[in-house]
Design an enzyme around this catalytic site. Structure first.
Site, PDB file in Angstrom:
ATOM      1  N   ASP A  19      11.241  13.602 -85.269  1.00 45.00           N
ATOM      2  CA  ASP A  19      10.960  14.427 -84.479  1.00 45.00           C
ATOM      3  C   ASP A  19      10.426  15.620 -84.711  1.00 45.00           C
ATOM      4  O   ASP A  19      10.449  16.415 -85.575  1.00 45.00           O
ATOM      5  CB  ASP A  19      12.515  15.022 -84.067  1.00 45.00           C
ATOM      6  CG  ASP A  19      12.585  15.866 -82.561  1.00 45.00           C
ATOM      7  OD1 ASP A  19      11.428  16.179 -82.049  1.00 45.00           O
ATOM      8  OD2 ASP A  19      13.736  16.188 -82.169  1.00 45.00           O
ATOM      9  N   ASP A 114       6.916  13.233 -78.552  1.00 39.39           N
ATOM     10  CA  ASP A 114       7.234  13.854 -80.094  1.00 39.39           C
ATOM     11  C   ASP A 114       8.247  13.185 -80.887  1.00 39.39           C
ATOM     12  O   ASP A 114       8.651  13.862 -81.832  1.00 39.39           O
ATOM     13  CB  ASP A 114       7.029  15.341 -79.824  1.00 39.39           C
ATOM     14  CG  ASP A 114       8.706  15.795 -79.130  1.00 39.39           C
ATOM     15  OD1 ASP A 114       9.227  14.923 -78.383  1.00 39.39           O
ATOM     16  OD2 ASP A 114       9.023  16.874 -79.348  1.00 39.39           O
ATOM     17  N   GLU A 115       8.691  11.982 -80.383  1.00 38.65           N
ATOM     18  CA  GLU A 115       9.623  11.642 -81.065  1.00 38.65           C
ATOM     19  C   GLU A 115       9.291   9.848 -81.309  1.00 38.65           C
ATOM     20  O   GLU A 115       8.883   9.101 -80.659  1.00 38.65           O
ATOM     21  CB  GLU A 115      11.173  11.623 -80.572  1.00 38.65           C
ATOM     22  CG  GLU A 115      11.601  12.974 -80.617  1.00 38.65           C
ATOM     23  CD  GLU A 115      12.850  12.999 -79.285  1.00 38.65           C
ATOM     24  OE1 GLU A 115      13.937  12.449 -79.690  1.00 38.65           O
ATOM     25  OE2 GLU A 115      12.542  13.450 -78.443  1.00 38.65           O
TER      26      GLU A 115
END
Length: 441
Positions: A19, A114-115
């Site tokens: 993350d 973003d993960e």
DNA sequence: TCTGGGGTCCTAGGACCC
DNA sequence: TCTGGGGTCCTAGGACCC
């Protein structure tokens, strides 16, 4: 209900959730190293709400999704640097992060910008946290983006572990919940609303019934979970028991719907401006449709006024295509038809949206009974040619004349950093971890 | 004055069929 | 008096996510 869980054994394998920390803020800081350790926020489209906060801003108590106008002077008072969002840039940086991750693991699922969920490679299984810290260092070195890594047998537990990795100063950016070890002490400290899949409504519901922590949810009976929450609640509880219900999705699936919408910088009253806006949104959606090689079976347009005012007005119209299409010409024509059927004079419109639905795979088209396939072919070919030209130029060269020039309805972005993908190319390779500083969370 | 954008999945209930 | 029952498909709306 029978105890379904009895058929499933706890998973002994580990997955990792990566993350990126404060992702959009981290992206802007790549170009502004002077902002390291200083308060920074990134705003949504139209500079409407706060969508990314640095740790310093989180520590000030500014919430995610807070309307900018409400916190503007507060942020200024604390010397915060404010950016309008620059999604093209963030997407490019994201794909670099994902590429770096991909080199490090056997397989992975990109979960969001973003993960990512990673399959743990053999070398990560014996000493998971050590491996994760190494990986974190690699990504930081290669992309300049700091991230947190949570490891666990299930996605739901890995999300919690990543949260701990992010907030715990001593974790070094990684934290693992190992299979076969008791997680009770860890889960006891997690408010039920912090669990992935438990939103505000479920959180309120559960707390009222005494299920206020992740530990309580995990230990609720299957029968109760099934009756009161349905399959989502059951799966969440099982995942907290280490039983994997959500596997890593290794194959990228095409989207099932595509939406393009924007709030206007100021209210729009006239039909012609709305037509310009939905034309633009139809083209944006069309480009995304073709890039995933899909055809749209329907298009819907919706328009609305300010939803925080009493005079709120909203209208929507869906058009079903006789034959699915990816031609801008047909998408735009349908958007115009839909718009004209719902437009009412005298409203201050604040936002318009275009949705493409009933998507199918291009190449599996059923021909319509009253086919207009000749026109279809020409329209689709033209759209693809435009995609190619615009793609090569890196910006829009081909567009309807009506969309050229300044438009009052285009979203506001007063705090744009003005960075482009070219600037990204000029970025020096970042090698060092920023100096340690006090953790402000 | 000013309040984002883009998705997914699940469920309940109606329509329809035999 | 009594007015089937069960399966499937579709859709709208709710809830959640980042």
């Amino acid at each position: 209900m029978d105890n379904k869980g009895a058929f499933l054994r706890p998973c002994t394998d580990l997955l990792a959730l990566c993350d990126c920390n404060n992702f959009f803020v981290s992206c802007e800081r790549l170009f502004r190293p002077d902002l390291e350790g200083r308060p920074v926020v990134v705003l949504s489209s139209n500079d409407g709400v706060v969508i990314s906060r640095s740790n310093e801003v989180k520590a000030l108590g500014v919430k995610m999704g807070e309307p900018y106008f409400k916190v503007r002077s507060f942020l200024e008072m604390h010397g915060t640097t404010v950016f309008s969002s620059n999604f093209k840039l963030y997407e490019e940086i994201s794909s670099r992060v994902m590429a770096s991750l991909r080199r490090a693991v056997p397989s992975m699922e990109v979960y969001s910008i973003d993960e990512a969920f990673l399959e743990t490679p053999p070398e990560g299984k014996s000493a998971p946290e050590e491996w994760a810290r190494g990986l974190r260092g690699t990504i930081l070195r290669e992309t300049g983006i700091p991230l947190s890594i949570g490891m666990a047998p299930t996605k739901t537990a890995a999300k919690l572990a990543a949260e701990r990795a992010k907030k715990h100063p001593g974790a070094g950016g990684a934290f693992a919940l190992l299979p076969g070890k008791p997680w009770d002490d860890f889960l006891r400290d997690i408010p039920v609303g912090d669990i992935w899949g438990i939103g505000r409504r479920w959180s309120d519901f559960l707390k009222k019934r005494g299920v206020s922590t992740a530990l309580r949810l995990r230990d609720s009976s299957d029968d109760w979970l099934d009756r009161r929450m349905g399959v989502r609640g059951l799966r969440t509880a099982w995942e907290l028991r280490g039983i994997r219900c959500y596997p890593i999705e290794r194959l990228e699936k095409p989207q099932k719907s595509i939406q393009s919408s924007r709030s206007f910088s100021s209210p729009v009253r006239d039909r012609e401006s709305l037509l310009e806006a939905v034309t633009e949104y139809a083209m944006i959606a069309g480009r995304r449709l073709r890039s995933q090689n899909s055809l749209a079976g329907s298009l819907a347009v919706s328009i609305r006024t300010n939803r925080f005012k009493e005079s709120f007005f909203r209208a929507e119209q869906e058009i079903i295509f006789q034959t699915p299409t990816d031609s801008d010409i047909r998408l735009i024509r349908a958007a115009a038809d839909a718009l004209f059927s719902i437009y009412r004079e005298g409203h201050d419109y604040e936002k318009a949206s275009v949705w493409l639905g009933r998507l199918s795979c291009a190449g599996m088209v059923q021909l319509g009974l009253f086919g207009d396939e000749g026109e279809e072919d020409r329209g689709a070919a033209l759209s693809r040619a435009a995609d190619r030209l615009n793609g090569e130029a890196g910006r829009r060269l081909l567009a309807p004349a009506a969309l050229l020039g300044e438009k009052a309805w285009r979203p506001r972005r007063d705090r744009d950093s003005g960075l482009t993908l070219e600037d990204l190319g000029k970025l020096p390779v970042i090698a060092e971890e920023p100096p340690p500083r006090q953790n402000l969370q």
